[in-house]
Each structure stands twice: as structure tokens, then as C-alpha cells.
Design a protein around this motif. Structure first.
Motif, PDB file in Angstrom:
ATOM      1  N   UNK A 113     -22.501 -11.261  23.944  1.00 24.56           N
ATOM      2  CA  UNK A 113     -21.309 -11.344  23.091  1.00 24.56           C
ATOM      3  C   UNK A 113     -21.696 -11.376  21.620  1.00 24.56           C
ATOM      4  N   UNK A 114     -22.736 -12.151  21.297  1.00 29.46           N
ATOM      5  CA  UNK A 114     -23.199 -12.217  19.909  1.00 29.46           C
ATOM      6  C   UNK A 114     -23.707 -10.865  19.440  1.00 29.46           C
ATOM      7  N   UNK A 115     -24.469 -10.177  20.282  1.00 28.78           N
ATOM      8  CA  UNK A 115     -25.004  -8.867  19.918  1.00 28.78           C
ATOM      9  C   UNK A 115     -23.894  -7.822  19.828  1.00 28.78           C
ATOM     10  N   UNK A 116     -22.858  -8.008  20.605  1.00 29.40           N
ATOM     11  CA  UNK A 116     -21.730  -7.068  20.534  1.00 29.40           C
ATOM     12  C   UNK A 116     -21.095  -7.097  19.150  1.00 29.40           C
ATOM     13  N   UNK A 117     -21.002  -8.271  18.556  1.00 30.49           N
ATOM     14  CA  UNK A 117     -20.370  -8.406  17.252  1.00 30.49           C
ATOM     15  C   UNK A 117     -21.287  -8.123  16.078  1.00 30.49           C
ATOM     16  N   UNK A 118     -22.606  -8.035  16.320  1.00 31.80           N
ATOM     17  CA  UNK A 118     -23.553  -7.821  15.222  1.00 31.80           C
ATOM     18  C   UNK A 118     -24.575  -6.766  15.629  1.00 31.80           C
ATOM     19  N   UNK A 119     -24.413  -5.578  15.076  1.00 34.21           N
ATOM     20  CA  UNK A 119     -25.321  -4.503  15.452  1.00 34.21           C
ATOM     21  C   UNK A 119     -26.757  -4.791  15.017  1.00 34.21           C
ATOM     22  N   UNK A 120     -26.938  -5.550  13.915  1.00 36.13           N
ATOM     23  CA  UNK A 120     -28.299  -5.848  13.465  1.00 36.13           C
ATOM     24  C   UNK A 120     -29.033  -6.760  14.438  1.00 36.13           C
ATOM     25  N   UNK A 121     -28.269  -7.441  15.284  1.00 39.41           N
ATOM     26  CA  UNK A 121     -28.858  -8.378  16.234  1.00 39.41           C
ATOM     27  C   UNK A 121     -29.277  -7.693  17.542  1.00 39.41           C
ATOM     28  N   UNK A 122     -28.772  -6.500  17.785  1.00 42.06           N
ATOM     29  CA  UNK A 122     -28.911  -5.893  19.106  1.00 42.06           C
ATOM     30  C   UNK A 122     -30.348  -5.618  19.538  1.00 42.06           C
ATOM     31  N   UNK A 123     -31.198  -5.015  18.690  1.00 39.36           N
ATOM     32  CA  UNK A 123     -32.554  -4.726  19.180  1.00 39.36           C
ATOM     33  C   UNK A 123     -33.292  -5.971  19.665  1.00 39.36           C
ATOM     34  N   UNK A 124     -33.284  -7.040  18.869  1.00 34.39           N
ATOM     35  CA  UNK A 124     -33.996  -8.256  19.273  1.00 34.39           C
ATOM     36  C   UNK A 124     -33.313  -8.917  20.458  1.00 34.39           C
ATOM     37  N   UNK A 125     -31.974  -8.917  20.482  1.00 40.01           N
ATOM     38  CA  UNK A 125     -31.252  -9.559  21.581  1.00 40.01           C
ATOM     39  C   UNK A 125     -31.503  -8.831  22.900  1.00 40.01           C
ATOM     40  N   UNK A 126     -31.497  -7.509  22.883  1.00 40.34           N
ATOM     41  CA  UNK A 126     -31.718  -6.751  24.114  1.00 40.34           C
ATOM     42  C   UNK A 126     -33.164  -6.853  24.583  1.00 40.34           C
ATOM     43  N   UNK A 127     -34.096  -6.941  23.642  1.00 41.04           N
ATOM     44  CA  UNK A 127     -35.495  -7.167  24.029  1.00 41.04           C
ATOM     45  C   UNK A 127     -35.632  -8.505  24.726  1.00 41.04           C
ATOM     46  N   UNK A 128     -35.004  -9.519  24.170  1.00 42.32           N
ATOM     47  CA  UNK A 128     -35.095 -10.863  24.753  1.00 42.32           C
ATOM     48  C   UNK A 128     -34.367 -10.924  26.096  1.00 42.32           C
ATOM     49  N   UNK A 129     -33.217 -10.258  26.206  1.00 41.38           N
ATOM     50  CA  UNK A 129     -32.448 -10.280  27.452  1.00 41.38           C
ATOM     51  C   UNK A 129     -33.154  -9.519  28.567  1.00 41.38           C
ATOM     52  N   UNK A 130     -33.906  -8.488  28.216  1.00 41.18           N
ATOM     53  CA  UNK A 130     -34.641  -7.730  29.229  1.00 41.18           C
ATOM     54  C   UNK A 130     -33.742  -6.856  30.082  1.00 41.18           C
ATOM     55  N   UNK A 131     -34.216  -6.510  31.254  1.00 43.83           N
ATOM     56  CA  UNK A 131     -33.505  -5.575  32.128  1.00 43.83           C
ATOM     57  C   UNK A 131     -32.193  -6.148  32.657  1.00 43.83           C
ATOM     58  N   UNK A 132     -32.050  -7.462  32.618  1.00 43.82           N
ATOM     59  CA  UNK A 132     -30.792  -8.045  33.095  1.00 43.82           C
ATOM     60  C   UNK A 132     -29.625  -7.719  32.172  1.00 43.82           C
ATOM     61  N   UNK A 133     -29.905  -7.400  30.910  1.00 45.08           N
ATOM     62  CA  UNK A 133     -28.825  -7.002  30.002  1.00 45.08           C
ATOM     63  C   UNK A 133     -28.163  -5.730  30.497  1.00 45.08           C
ATOM     64  N   UNK A 134     -28.959  -4.783  30.960  1.00 47.40           N
ATOM     65  CA  UNK A 134     -28.406  -3.536  31.494  1.00 47.40           C
ATOM     66  C   UNK A 134     -27.634  -3.802  32.781  1.00 47.40           C
ATOM     67  N   UNK A 135     -28.160  -4.673  33.633  1.00 50.67           N
ATOM     68  CA  UNK A 135     -27.479  -5.013  34.883  1.00 50.67           C
ATOM     69  C   UNK A 135     -26.095  -5.603  34.594  1.00 50.67           C
ATOM     70  N   UNK A 136     -26.013  -6.492  33.614  1.00 48.05           N
ATOM     71  CA  UNK A 136     -24.721  -7.084  33.257  1.00 48.05           C
ATOM     72  C   UNK A 136     -23.807  -6.065  32.578  1.00 48.05           C
TER      73      UNK A 136
END
Length: 578
Positions: free
Chosen positions: A170-193
Motif C-alpha cells: 500500500x505504501x509503495x502504491x502511493x509512492x513511486x520512489x519507494x517501489x524499487x526498494x519495497x519490491x526488493x524487500x518484499x521479494x517474490x511474494x509481492x508478485x503473488x499478492x
């Protein structure tokens, strides 16, 4: 009942009389007839138009529509509405259960320490709008610390706790600058969700192949298939990954489909060649100079001009060199400029844009493009063997200095030439308008980007010590985090001077925000003395001392929180950290 008519959005549910319920056959009182999925809408239509104009759509035995029974249509409509209401309230027809989603992939990375996991939950809970509005006072801005926390956690190789993934996405959805680091930290489960919730579909777009792994380096057939059949984002990711490990293979892959690609896609694919750009790319880029898309031609020309030994760079050197000379007849050696009088077809083919922007003279526009694309080595050889420092210091006749030096700035950035960047920047103590060739703060910031991190910080520290913070924001943004000791001390001293001058702290809110994120936490103790409210001078702005004390207290609190965050995450696995 007379014929029913009038504006009604939906018939009012009618209680089914016992006599009516008992008279309904079993087939009628069961689940809705699958052959009439729009029965309710048909009943609404009949009620709106009236039974004189529309026969109620009643199905099943006992509800025929023989002409002799037409006078019973209003009763039939109400009976049918009552039965359908019961059906709708009773629920849905049992159906075959949908297939269960695949289990979430395992995350092999180590789990966060308990204290760090609690800290992450607090950072994510401090969302915009949850603080009640108004002034923050001395409270740190936790959401602004989240990017640093994620960078530190990723550097240490930790995996995200499953329970925080929804809030993180949700945080990364609202802030595009946050997405690369957030998706790296979330890992493959981000895609699953993301496949289960459309609000998080940005994770599918940002992940190569929507979570599907790229082909192995030795999987030639898989690479070819993905390149020819994949989605655009998948193809860009494939080309970028291949370019990083095998530049020549990536270029060859691109040539296989280049003529059939759309113009906008060709532009994106061509841009991926910036990584690993080398002389081997020149033949392909030369061909791209004849592309039917102007943007593609311009990008190809830009890439070729970054190769000092390319044929295009040589052609630009000849053109630009013919425009610039040192006049030996003057008492002081002076650079003279004779800009081109036309933009011919060969210049346009090499990326020169013929039409000047509004408010810009054509000749200066053409000259600037030629000078920025010429190799910087052109100028010492052309202008008497002088060094870059000597050339920048020469006067330029007829108000051409701004155009010439601005073009040299762009060339130094494009060619990553630190020697020319130093010459154009000048000394930090140069006049506030910049060094001899820097035409704006943006240009100076770009020139600083060509220097090493240590040299960059030292230059900005010297600039702040001389000029204060009024023009320092953009320059501070290119310095590495955390700021070096000299740079941090220069910023703190300048803030102290600004406080003593009696102005309000929000005049420096941008720098103060950067300091909260970039100052070395070790500076916190030094800042303690600035958290008290000073005695205000007579000419000071009313209440400024209290506002400054509050701002410094927030800065100290934030720095100590960052130090605590680092401690909670443990020893970093790489030099980067909070």
C-alpha cells in the motif's frame, strides 16, 4: 390491481403470503432458473411499463400467459416478485468451488530481528493523513525514514515479514520512489499478492515477466522466445539484464526485430544500450541515425557523441571546431564564435534539431548542439593547446560565453569528464552565480555528479561555508548519504547562522528535511546545544527562536532514531547503511 407504471428503481420486496408460497411448485421455490438470469430485471421492466404493455416474465407451471388470464397479470407480477425476492434473499445456487490459489513462494532470506520488525510496523503505520494534520512539532517524519530503512534492510539481505506485506505494498502504491526498494524487500511474494489484488498490480509491471524468472544465460531458445513473444515490460527487462552481462548479445538480439518494432518501443530499447556502451555499438547506432523516428535519431546521436572516437563525434568536432577560434589580434587572447548559418541535411542526420525552441535564436541553438556533441579533446587541440582550466578562463567575445560554456557543461556530463567538470565548476568560493562556465544550479549539480563522492562532498561543503544555504539544496541532493563529516558540519554551521539571523526555519525547510535524512547520526550530540530557545534580538522575526528550537529538536530526535534503526538491523553486509 391496475396496470403498474411510474418511475421505480426496483420493486419493493413483498412478503409472500402463505397461500401464495404453498401454491408455488417446488421447482419455482428453489434456486433461480439458470435459463433466466435476468428475471429480476425483467420484472422491474414489467412493473415500470405496466402489465398492460408488458406481460410479466413468469416461468414454471401454473403461470401460463393464455389470453383468458391476461386480467390476472398484476397478481402474477406481484406473486413472481415475491418469489424472486425470497430467492434473492436466500443466497446463491451452490456452485463448483473455484480452484485454490497456488501457495505463496517461500522466502529463503533470513528473518528480520524482532526489534527491526516492530520498527518497520511503526514506520508503515505512520501513513500520510494518520497524524491528525497540523504541525509535527518535534516528532520525526517516519514515512520519510522508510526509504532508508528499506535500503539498509536490503543491504543486509533480510526478507519481509509476511504480515507487513499488505501495508508495504500500500505504501509503495502511493509512492513511486519507494517501489524499487519495497519490491526488493518484499521479494517474490509481492508478485503473488499482486495477482490477487488489482490495487497492487504495479508489482507485476515493475517485476520482469510479472514474477517469472528470466531465462538462464545458456538458455538461448528461452531467450529468443521471450524476446519474440513476451510483453513489452518483459522484453525491456530481458534486454537490460542481457545487456548487463553480455552487451554484444543484447545488441544482436535487438537487431533481429529492430525493423518491425514500433517507434516508441525502439526508443526504449535503444535507451537500454547506455549500459555498457562501447565502440562495438557504433555500427548499429550509425544505422539508427537514419531511423524514421526523430526521437530515435536524436537518442542514437547522443549515444554516439558519448563515444569520443566515433565517426559522428569526429564529424561534430569538425563542425564545432570551425565555429570557435582564439583571436590572436586582440590584446588579451579572446575566444570568438561564428555560429553556423544553416542546418543542413547532414547535420540533421547526425541529430541536430533544426527548429529552435521559442525564444531561442536558431544560430545559437544549432551551435550549442554541435559544441555539446563534439569530444572535449577537440578544444585543447583547436585552441592553442590550453588546458580546460585555461580555456574556461578565457574571455568570449560578443556574449557567446553563456552558450559556449553551457555546451561544455553538457558535454562534460555526457562524456563523464571530471577534468572539464572541475574547470567549469570553478572553486567553491567563486561568485554565487557559479563558476565561469556553470549557468545554473542544475548544471552545477550535474557537473558534481561526474566527481568522486569525496570530492563532491568537499566542494559542496566549501560552497556552503562561503555562500550559506540559499542555493545549496540542489547541490546537497547529489551528495552521498550519510553526508561526510566536513559537509555535515558545514550544514549545521549554516543552519546555526541562519537561526542567529532571526529568520524563520521554514525558509530552510528543504535543507532541514535533507539533514534529517542525510546527516550522520553522530552529529546529534553537536546539535543538542541548538535545541534551546535563544534570546531573540529586537530585529528578529516574532517567535522565530521557538520555531528553530522545535526544528532542531526534531532533527536531533530523527538522527537518534536513525541510529537506533541501524542498531536494530544489526551489522550491515555491505558498506551502505542508514
Amino acid at each position: 390491481m391496475s396496470s403498474t407504471s411510474g418511475p421505480a428503481a426496483e420493486p419493493v420486496p413483498v412478503t409472500v403470503p402463505t397461500s401464495v408460497a404453498e401454491s408455488v411448485p417446488a421447482a419455482e421455490s428453489g434456486p433461480a432458473n439458470p435459463s433466466a438470469p435476468n428475471l429480476w430485471e425483467e420484472l422491474v421492466t414489467a412493473a415500470l411499463l405496466g402489465t398492460d404493455r408488458r406481460t410479466p416474465p413468469v416461468h414454471g407451471p401454473g403461470h401460463g400467459h393464455a389470453p383468458g388470464h391476461r386480467h390476472q397479470a398484476p397478481v402474477v407480477l406481484l406473486d413472481a416478485a415475491a418469489v424472486e425476492t425470497v430467492r434473492r434473499r436466500a443466497g446463491l445456487r451452490p456452485a463448483q468451488a473455484a480452484s485454490r490459489p497456488e501457495p505463496a513462494p517461500q522466502d529463503p532470506r533470513p528473518a528480520l530481528p524482532a526489534a527491526a520488525a516492530r520498527r518497520l510496523a511503526l514506520l508503515l503505520a505512520d501513513r500520510p493523513g494518520t497524524g491528525g494534520g497540523g504541525r509535527r512539532g518535534t516528532a520525526p517524519d517516519l514515512m520519510e525514514l522508510l526509504p532508508q530503512w528499506l535500503a539498509a534492510a536490503n543491504a543486509r539481505g533480510f526478507g519481509a515479514p509476511p504480515q507487513v506485506l499488505p501495508a508495504l505494498l500500500d505504501a509503495a502504491r502511493g509512492r513511486t520512489d519507494l517501489r524499487p526498494a519495497a519490491l526488493t524487500f518484499a521479494g517474490s511474494r509481492a508478485v503473488w499478492l499482486a495477482r490477487l489484488n488489482q490495487d497492487w498490480r504495479f508489482a507485476l509491471r515493475a517485476t520482469p515477466g510479472g514474477g517469472a524468472a528470466l531465462p538462464r544465460p545458456d538458455d538461448v531458445e528461452g531467450t529468443r522466445r521471450l524476446w519474440q513473444e513476451g510483453l513489452f515490460a518483459e522484453r525491456v527487462a530481458l534486454l537490460s539484464a542481457l545487456r548487463a552481462r553480455e552487451p554484444a548479445a543484447a545488441r544482436e538480439l535487438l537487431t533481429t526485430t529492430w525493423p518491425t518494432e514500433r517507434a516508441e518501443d525502439r526508443l526504449m530499447f535503444l535507451d537500454s544500450l547506455r549500459s555498457g556502451l562501447g565502440p562495438q555499438d557504433e555500427p548499429f547506432l550509425e544505422e539508427a541515425l537514419a531511423d524514421r523516428s526523430r526521437n530515435v535519431r536524436a537518442t542514437a546521436a547522443e549515444l554516439l557523441s558519448a563515444l569520443p572516437d566515433s565517426a559522428l563525434a569526429g564529424r561534430m568536432a569538425v563542425r564545432a571546431g570551425a565555429c570557435v577560434a582564439v583571436d590572436p589580434m586582440r590584446e588579451t587572447p579572446t575566444v570568438v564564435v561564428e555560429a553556423p548559418h544553416e542546418c543542413d541535411a547532414s547535420m540533421e542526420r547526425d541529430g541536430v534539431v533544426a527548429k529552435a525552441p521559442a525564444g531561442r535564436g536558431e544560430r545559437s541553438w544549432w551551435f550549442g548542439q554541435l559544441a555539446e556533441a563534439a569530444p572535449l579533446a577537440t578544444w585543447p587541440a583547436r585552441l592553442g593547446g590550453r588546458t580546460p582550466q585555461e580555456l574556461v578562463a578565457l574571455p568570449v567575445a560578443d556574449d557567446w560565453q553563456g552558450d559556449l560554456h553551457a555546451a561544455w557543461c553538457r558535454a562534460a556530463v555526457r562524456q563523464r569528464n571530471a577534468e572539464w567538470a572541475r574547470a567549469l565548476l570553478g572553486t567553491p568560493s567563486a561568485p554565487e552565480a557559479g563558476g565561469p562556465g556553470a549557468v545554473s544550479l542544475a548544471e552545477r549539480a550535474k557537473l558534481l555528479g561526474t566527481l568522486s563522492a569525496a570530492e563532491r562532498s568537499a566542494w559542496v561543503a566549501g560552497f556552503i561555508a562561503t555562500h550559506g544555504l540559499s542555493e545549496a539544496f540542489q547541490l546537497l541532493g547529489v551528495c552521498t548519504v550519510p553526508w561526510s563529516g566536513p559537509l555535515g558540519r558545514a550544514v549545521v554551521d549554516a543552519l546555526d547562522i541562519a537561526r542567529d539571523a532571526g529568520s524563520y526555519p521554514w525558509s530552510f525547510s528543504g535543507v532541514m528535511g535533507l539533514a534529517e535524512r542525510c546527516l550522520d547520526p553522530e552529529q546529534a550530540n553537536r546539535l543538542e546545544g541548538l535545541t534551546s530557545i535563544p534570546e531573540e534580538a529586537e530585529d528578529a522575526s516574532p517567535g522565530a527562536g521557538g520555531y528553530w528550537a522545535e526544528a532542531f529538536q526534531r532533527l536531533v530526535t530523527t538522527l537518534r532514531l536513525r541510529a537506533k534503526m541501524t542498531e536494530e538491523l544489526g551489522t550491515p553486509l555491505s558498506p551502505s547503511g542508514v
